[in-house]
Design a protein around this motif. Sequence first.
Motif, PDB file in Angstrom:
ATOM      1  N   GLU A   1       0.849  -1.185   0.000  1.00 50.73           N
ATOM      2  CA  GLU A   1       0.000   0.000   0.000  1.00 50.73           C
ATOM      3  C   GLU A   1       0.886   1.237   0.000  1.00 50.73           C
ATOM      4  N   THR A   2       1.346   1.598  -1.186  1.00 51.26           N
ATOM      5  CA  THR A   2       2.264   2.716  -1.347  1.00 51.26           C
ATOM      6  C   THR A   2       1.626   3.770  -2.230  1.00 51.26           C
ATOM      7  N   ARG A   3       1.877   5.028  -1.919  1.00 50.83           N
ATOM      8  CA  ARG A   3       1.411   6.132  -2.750  1.00 50.83           C
ATOM      9  C   ARG A   3       2.629   6.818  -3.333  1.00 50.83           C
ATOM     10  N   LEU A   4       2.725   6.847  -4.662  1.00 47.97           N
ATOM     11  CA  LEU A   4       3.901   7.362  -5.357  1.00 47.97           C
ATOM     12  C   LEU A   4       3.587   8.687  -6.027  1.00 47.97           C
ATOM     13  N   ALA A   5       4.455   9.671  -5.804  1.00 48.78           N
ATOM     14  CA  ALA A   5       4.320  10.977  -6.451  1.00 48.78           C
ATOM     15  C   ALA A   5       5.502  11.200  -7.378  1.00 48.78           C
ATOM     16  N   LEU A   6       5.221  11.697  -8.558  1.00 53.75           N
ATOM     17  CA  LEU A   6       6.250  12.079  -9.528  1.00 53.75           C
ATOM     18  C   LEU A   6       6.329  13.597  -9.499  1.00 53.75           C
ATOM     19  N   THR A   7       7.475  14.125  -9.084  1.00 51.35           N
ATOM     20  CA  THR A   7       7.626  15.572  -8.994  1.00 51.35           C
ATOM     21  C   THR A   7       8.597  16.063 -10.063  1.00 51.35           C
TER      22      THR A   7
END
Length: 204
Positions: free
Chosen positions: A125-131
């Motif tokens: 259960e991971t939330r990944l953000a691309l910045t």
Amino acid sequence: MDPHAVLGLPHDASLEEATVAYRALAKSHHPDVTQDPRAAEVMARINAAFDELRARAAAGTLSDDMAAAGPAPSSAPATAGGRRERGGWLPDAIRRALGAELLAALEQEERVTLVVPTATWASPETRLALTDRRLLWLADDQPTHRIRSLRFRDVAEVDFKLNWPRRRGTASVRVRNHAGRRFDFGDIKPDIALTIAQTVSGRI
């Protein structure tokens, strides 16, 4: 929206109780585990409710039990010198998708292209953000060291892979840093995974 009602909790529930309720609901309503056409909408409400409770805990507006359970940082702290709140430069939809903890981990004026649920070897259960400068992720089911990141300048290579045939309709992004350490992000929709891989590849 009443976050307690969304999570099925009494209003005096602790943060620990909220976390347990959130994880149980996520396992039942996540779009990857149900065919309900409204799953994404339901999951968004569940995420928003949990983030709201954690933000209240950080602000000291919940019960003493909840505040003492280890609250996440507030997503919108007041700042000195007239600076904008954390993530205030981002669209509201991105801020909601990031949640309180990832917002608190942002650097000033760090732009976020997308936020996507994924799975890693350490956390399904991971939330990944691309910045605009790194990959930033939250291991949502980990009690400690929940926030991690990898800057583009530290990436040596990136690969995109369709998950076939076991998990049809999903893809993985595999990133390796200059020290040889590998980071795998799985269970992502293929078009989104490809976008992440191409963006990281273009920055290294």
